[in-house]
Design an enzyme around this catalytic site. Structure first.
Site, mmCIF file in Angstrom:
data_model
loop_
_atom_site.group_PDB
_atom_site.id
_atom_site.type_symbol
_atom_site.label_atom_id
_atom_site.label_comp_id
_atom_site.label_asym_id
_atom_site.label_seq_id
_atom_site.Cartn_x
_atom_site.Cartn_y
_atom_site.Cartn_z
ATOM 1 N N HIS A 412 0.824 -1.212 0.000
ATOM 2 C CA HIS A 412 0.000 0.000 0.000
ATOM 3 C C HIS A 412 0.863 1.270 0.000
ATOM 4 C CE1 HIS A 412 -3.555 2.298 0.179
ATOM 5 N NE2 HIS A 412 -4.302 1.505 0.939
ATOM 6 N N ASP A 416 -2.586 2.200 -4.261
ATOM 7 C CA ASP A 416 -3.787 2.198 -3.433
ATOM 8 C C ASP A 416 -4.745 1.120 -3.949
ATOM 9 O OD1 ASP A 416 -2.705 4.361 -2.080
ATOM 10 O OD2 ASP A 416 -3.537 5.772 -3.570
#
Lengths: 435, 328
Positions: A412, A416
């Site tokens: 992450h 995203d």
């Protein structure tokens, strides 16, 4: 004339290995190029062939022992020949002829002969050169990654002064930074913690081999490094299965066994092309986008752990070429015949955990990559197919379809959720529309 | 301050101790009217008389025997062995009697005596007048072994040796008797304790351990390589037994490298003891293998001058060894 068998350096960064099995005993005959010993490194298991034809005069390293590249493993010669003493310090790797026995008597030298002194200076421990006790101590005390210190000593050795000026320059690594890999002098507490190993009261202790240790270190490091997030989709493999059925024989004529894995690789490569951010690595300076799609495929070795050979430049390969490469790497992986460079340099990884019955899993990212694709068990499942009647009314039906759950576990820090889903969606779409 | 030679320092020490304590006396071959073969005792016979500066028979066994006997009786003998090469007939007396006296009598009897021994080569002395003997005696518990290298230390250590309750082997680098000069204060008593070594040159790159004549060559070599940018710390051990472990370890903790130099031959030599101390107690401080530079393992100092030069260490040979170790 005897020939020494030397622990080879099996890859650029592979500096030590464990003798797992001697394939010949002392006093056995052996032909040149016949496998003599099985070596396990932190990357691969491999066989080392005999450099000469003759009798195994002496084995210097016991099974289970870990030695650095350049260590004398065995001596091949004719029965009755004198076995040379193992040198105290390993020299460069590879096989070499036995040195001439002793130097002629005559001159009596004072002090240690300069020759032996120089030899000591050339002791190699991996790429760092010889690490003296004081350098090892200072490095441990200040968490110095010695690969970052430039050596000014004999043969480029890192001297006490070098490491001290590095420390004084304030360039010592912060304590949480990854310690230099392959560094023999790395304090083990950094890897395993300083605590006593937890041991069940009535249990037995199973010793750690290089593979287990390496996997453990890598997994924990990856969890500590990346912000793992997993997204899940499912794919209908009906078209892939049909394609495989049609092309299986023609592929076989070309010498390739067509497996579903090849399709997953091909689909992943296309998705990587469309979403290049997934084919990347995190660095403090920025995100490194990789040009080549080097796809690693995890291969289970059962109790011996697992290994991830890498299909290099997969974006340039046809389905046939991918299938051939997968066959070759998989076979050699199970035969412990991979070379270390074949398990390095991956930019994306696929793990087919469905092979062992798993429907869905959240694998750990193979550092320093951005993402890993988990392929679950291929299973016929009842699926609702949305349709329309000829009159235009919604008319859904229930169908039995070959389904698979696909997970993308991604970092992450780099991407995203939306990007991860976009990637996985493209991959699913590619599989479902295979033609 | 007065500049004097090593042998003058020794002579002053004996003079002052004879003066201070009437139990002190000198015994040895030709030490009386002749003043000793090296003139170390010159003038003392005339000053203190034949009862306190005693010519002995040509028998080392007897010189040491007299020393032990009179020491047990309460005297403070200074025994002179003319050359270290001649000490072996007295080896049994020194090792089995003098060294063990206190221990075997449970402290009831002690043998406080000094055995002065000119040692070392480089003087054209050949086989019988050149030997180094420190390793034999440094091995024996119950003895102290002292080797001064400067006039100041020669005077101060000899006076301490005379006052020490143990038998002390006092080794004098005879090549330096008249070669080595140095300042010694006149107006104060010079006493150098037995035990502590001395850092005679501070440096950071490596530690050079030496004693006796070799200490001077070591200093010369250190100065020479300093011009090349190599910063050598020189430690004059001064006392070989008991050795100053603290100074030895502290210096190597600082420099990380050690070179031990002695004229005596290499194998089983005194340098091995320093090397062993470093291996056992300074391992984590070492940045290079501990090195010894010593005389060759041949049976004797050759008489031929070129061969004597080959045998003897000098500043050149030491500087070479320094360069090699510094580059490691």
């Amino acid at each position: 004339m005897t020939t020494e068998v030397i622990m080879p350096q099996l890859g650029e960064s592979v500096v030590e290995g464990t003798v797992t099995k001697w394939l010949r005993n002392q006093d056995d005959r052996i032909e040149e190029f016949e496998p003599l010993v099985e070596i396990n490194t932190d990357k691969v298991d491999t066989e080392v062939p005999s450099p000469a034809t003759g009798t195994v005069l002496k084995l210097f390293v016991a099974e289970g022992e870990t030695v650095v590249a350049g260590t004398l493993l065995a001596v091949i010669g004719e029965p009755g020949e004198e076995v040379p003493e193992p040198p105290l310090a390993p020299s460069d790797g590879g096989v070499r002829d036995a040195p001439p026995a002793g130097r002629p008597d005559g001159e009596l030298q004072s002090a240690p002969a300069p020759a032996s002194f120089e030899a000591a200076a050339k002791v190699k421990v991996g790429d760092l050169g010889f690490i003296s006790p004081v350098v090892a101590r200072i490095a441990a005390e200040h968490n110095v990654d010695l690969t970052q210190v430039s050596g000014t000593g004999s043969g480029g050795r890192i001297t006490k002064k070098d490491v001290l000026s590095y420390v004084e320059g304030g360039q010592a690594a912060p304590p949480w930074e990854e310690p230099g890999s392959g560094d023999l002098f790395r304090p083990t507490e950094e890897i395993f913690g300083a605590k006593e190993p937890a041991r069940a009261a009535a249990g037995t202790l199973q010793p750690l081999d290089a593979v287990r240790t390496r996997i453990a270190e890598h997994m924990v490091r990856s969890k500590r490094t990346s912000a793992h997030v997993t997204t899940l989709m499912e794919a209908d493999l009906g078209r892939v299965i049909a394609h495989r059925k049609t092309h299986k024989e023609s592929f076989e004529r070309e010498g390739a066994k067509l497996t579903l894995t090849a399709y997953f690789i091909a689909a992943a490569v296309e998705a990587l092309k469309e979403v290049p951010l997934v084919n990347s690595s995190w660095s403090e300076e920025g995100i490194v986008l990789h040009k080549a799609a080097n796809v690693g495929v995890a291969v289970s070795l059962g109790e011996a752990g697992l290994i991830v050979p890498v299909i290099k430049n997969a974006e340039q390969l046809s389905l046939l070429a991918i299938a051939k490469t997968v066959n070759d790497l998989g076979e050699r992986a199970r035969g412990h015949k991979l070379i270390p460079d074949e398990v390095q340099g991956g930019t994306f990884t696929i793990t087919n955990h469905g092979i062992s019955g798993s429907l869905l899993a959240t694998p750990i990212i193979n550092q320093p990559q951005c993402a890993i694709l988990g392929v679950g068990l291929l299973q016929k499942r009842a699926v609702v197919i949305e349709g329309m009647s000829p009159s235009g009314e919604p008319q859904d039906s229930l169908a039995i379809r070959p389904m698979v759950y696909l997970t993308l576990t991604f970092d992450h820090r780099i991407i995203d959720g939306a990007i991860g889903d976009q990637f996985l969606g493209i991959l699913v779409q590619r599989l479902q529309s295979w033609a | 301050m007065t500049e004097m030679t090593l042998i003058e320092g020794l002579r002053q020490a004996m003079d002052e101790e004879l003066e201070r304590d009437e139990r002190v006396f000198i015994v040895g071959q030709d030490v009386g009217p002749r003043g000793g073969v090296f003139r170390a005792t010159q003038g003392l016979y005339e000053k203190y008389g034949e009862d306190r500066v005693v010519d002995s028979p040509l028998a080392e066994l007897s010189i040491i025997g007299i020393g032990i006997g009179t020491a047990l009786y309460g005297m403070r003998p200074i025994c002179e062995i003319q050359f270290a090469d001649f000490i072996y007939p007295a080896f049994n007396q020194i090792v089995s009697e003098a060294a063990r006296m206190c221990y075997r009598s449970g402290g009831e009897w002690i043998a406080p005596m000094v055995i002065r021994v000119p040692y070392g080569g480089g003087i054209g002395g050949g086989l019988y007048h050149s030997q180094s003997i420190e390793a034999f005696f440094a091995h024996v518990p119950g003895l102290k072994v002292v080797v001064p290298s400067t006039p100041y230390d020669a005077k101060g250590l000899l006076k301490s040796a005379v006052r020490d309750p143990n038998p002390v082997i006092f080794l004098e680098p005879k090549k330096g008797y008249r070669l080595i000069r140095g300042e010694v204060p006149e107006d104060e008593e010079v006493l150098v304790p037995i035990g502590p070594g001395r850092i005679s040159r501070e440096g950071t790159d490596l530690t050079l351990f030496a004693y006796g004549m070799m200490h001077h060559y070591a200093m010369e070599a250190a100065e020479r390589v300093a011009q090349e940018g190599i910063d050598v710390e020189v430690v004059d051990l001064r006392t070989l037994k008991p050795v100053d472990r603290e100074t030895v370890l502290a210096s190597v903790a600082k420099t990380g490298k050690a070179l031990i130099v002695h004229e005596d031959n290499l194998t089983g030599g005194y340098g091995a003891e320093i090397a062993a101390i470093l291996a056992e107690e300074a391992f984590a401080d070492l940045d290079a293998p501990v090195r010894r530079l010593a005389g060759p393992d041949v049976p004797a100092m050759p008489f031929s001058h070129p061969l004597q030069d080959w045998f003897m260490l000098d500043a050149d040979k030491i500087a070479d060894a320094i360069r090699e170790l510094a580059a490691y």
